[in-house]
Design an enzyme around this catalytic site. Structure first.
Site, PDB file in Angstrom:
ATOM      1  N   LYS A 113     127.917   9.652 -17.173  1.00 26.99           N
ATOM      2  CA  LYS A 113     127.407   8.405 -16.607  1.00 26.99           C
ATOM      3  C   LYS A 113     127.996   7.201 -17.321  1.00 26.99           C
ATOM      4  O   LYS A 113     128.228   6.154 -16.703  1.00 26.99           O
ATOM      5  CB  LYS A 113     125.874   8.361 -16.699  1.00 26.99           C
ATOM      6  CG  LYS A 113     125.168   9.303 -15.735  1.00 26.99           C
ATOM      7  CD  LYS A 113     123.682   8.968 -15.695  1.00 26.99           C
ATOM      8  CE  LYS A 113     122.907   9.960 -14.846  1.00 26.99           C
ATOM      9  NZ  LYS A 113     121.462   9.683 -14.869  1.00 26.99           N
ATOM     10  N   LYS A 199     128.329  18.982  -6.331  1.00 24.40           N
ATOM     11  CA  LYS A 199     126.909  19.017  -5.974  1.00 24.40           C
ATOM     12  C   LYS A 199     126.539  17.900  -5.018  1.00 24.40           C
ATOM     13  O   LYS A 199     127.068  16.794  -5.132  1.00 24.40           O
ATOM     14  CB  LYS A 199     126.071  18.838  -7.250  1.00 24.40           C
ATOM     15  CG  LYS A 199     125.232  20.039  -7.605  1.00 24.40           C
ATOM     16  CD  LYS A 199     124.393  19.764  -8.823  1.00 24.40           C
ATOM     17  CE  LYS A 199     123.063  19.158  -8.468  1.00 24.40           C
ATOM     18  NZ  LYS A 199     122.096  19.149  -9.558  1.00 24.40           N
ATOM     19  N   LYS A 202     122.667  12.046  -5.144  1.00 26.21           N
ATOM     20  CA  LYS A 202     122.239  10.710  -4.739  1.00 26.21           C
ATOM     21  C   LYS A 202     123.276   9.662  -5.098  1.00 26.21           C
ATOM     22  O   LYS A 202     123.331   8.602  -4.496  1.00 26.21           O
ATOM     23  CB  LYS A 202     120.970  10.325  -5.509  1.00 26.21           C
ATOM     24  CG  LYS A 202     119.722  10.993  -5.058  1.00 26.21           C
ATOM     25  CD  LYS A 202     118.572  10.503  -5.933  1.00 26.21           C
ATOM     26  CE  LYS A 202     117.312  11.284  -5.649  1.00 26.21           C
ATOM     27  NZ  LYS A 202     116.224  10.927  -6.561  1.00 26.21           N
TER      28      LYS A 202
END
Ligand code: TRP
Length: 335
Positions: A113, A199, A202
């Site tokens: 991230k 995957k 979101k």
């Protein structure tokens, strides 16, 4: 014998998608009667990356309503909002002071991230796993259902709890319960519709990569129509056909069939036959969830009551553990 305690949470960043549902929430629902469950909406985690204050409260309610719409049953489970219980923030601070910095710098999710954030990485993003440890430890959770991507964070939680006990408690009377992972035998990993090797997520910028639980039938049809496939005739579960494997897996999960049954049913199909079948199945599987969601979200008082009662119940455990931790650290009681 008392039931084991389970705790888990979902971040209120936008909508839930099929990966969240099939990979996590549906399993919570299936196992809920065996455990004493606490499910929270982790809205404090939601601000570890830039967020929109205008939508945070509504997004939080959406997740709580979706928990209920997906079948979380208040007879077995307590639903609450993380930020409503100040003990989460407070325990996170106390645990910060027993957590070595390099344990956090090693976290894979942080590194991934942080790369995306560039210069703007907050201390909160680094500290995310300590807050998650607080979430778990405040409820003396025995079990935490975790997917592959959260395993490292659960390991860290165990390490923090063990270190705390080691430094501040007698071996016979540990202060923090060291939790165990709850791993399902048949794991569902739902992949992106636009790339079968990644995957469903979101944070993927493309809406076409995921089916959200609240997508309209038209949106579902469009996404499946345009999703990535391969040019091989006949459908099969196979390592070198990630998109095909993912779509067949979705079909199996949504129609409650075994992979063997689906493999047999679809072996001679082409995409032109399979895609409408998957579309119809997905729409039908989501319909009851969407209807229940609509009922719940239109009855605000009901949802508010559930979240208030959830907070009241969760607070008892959270305050108890926080009190134990402060005592062990040597704090005086407030006068
Ligand atoms: N980090 C988790 C995720 O992104 C969410 C989470 C926060 C969580 N606190 C938790 C999960 C406690 C389990 C237990 O999926």
């Amino acid at each position: 014998m008392a039931k084991q305690r389970v705790l888990s949470g979902v971040q209120p960043t936008g909508n839930l998608h099929l990966g969240n549902y099939l990979g996590a929430i549906r399993n919570w629902v299936e196992a809920q009667s065996e455990y004493d469950n606490y499910f929270c909406v982790v809205d404090l985690h939601a601000i570890t990356v830039p967020h929109d204050p205008k939508t945070l409260a509504a997004d939080t309610e959406t997740i709580a309503a979706l928990y209920l719409a997906c079948g979380i049953d208040l007879q077995y489970s307590t639903i609450f909002v993380q930020s409503h219980i100040s003990a989460h923030s407070e325990l996170a601070w106390l645990l910060n002071c027993v957590t070595p910095l390099n344990w956090l710098e090693r976290m894979i999710q942080f590194k991934e991230k942080a790369v995306k954030q560039g210069e703007n990485v907050s201390v909160g993003l680094l500290d995310y796993p300590v807050l998650m440890a607080a979430d778990i430890l405040l409820y003396d959770a025995d079990r935490v259902p975790v997917g592959e991507d959260q395993k490292q964070h659960l390991e860290l939680t165990r390490d923090i709890a063990a270190r705390f006990n080691d430094q501040f408690a007698n071996p016979e009377t540990p202060v923090l319960k060291v939790p165990e992972p709850l791993i399902r035998s048949e794991g569902a990993r739902v992949m992106s519709l636009t790339d079968g090797t990644r995957k469903m997520s979101k944070s993927d910028p493309s809406e076409m990569s995921r089916i959200n639980l609240l997508d309209s039938p038209d949106a579902i049809a469009k996404k499946i129509k345009r999703c990535k496939t391969d040019p091989i005739r006949g459908l099969s579960f196979s390592r070198d056909r990630p998109e095909c494997t993912n779509l067949l897996t979705l079909y199996a999960l949504l129609s409650n069939q075994s992979t063997a049954a689906v493999a047999a049913e679809c072996q001679d199909m082409g995409w032109g036959q399979f895609k409408p079948l998957l579309t119809e199945t997905a729409i039908a599987a989501l319909k009851p969830i969407q209807e229940k969601y609509k009922e719940i979200i239109e009855e605000r008082d009901y949802l508010e009551t559930i979240l208030r009662e959830g907070r009241e119940k969760a607070e008892i455990s959270a305050n108890d553990v926080l009190g134990r931790v402060k005592k062990a650290l040597g704090y005086s009681k407030p006068l």
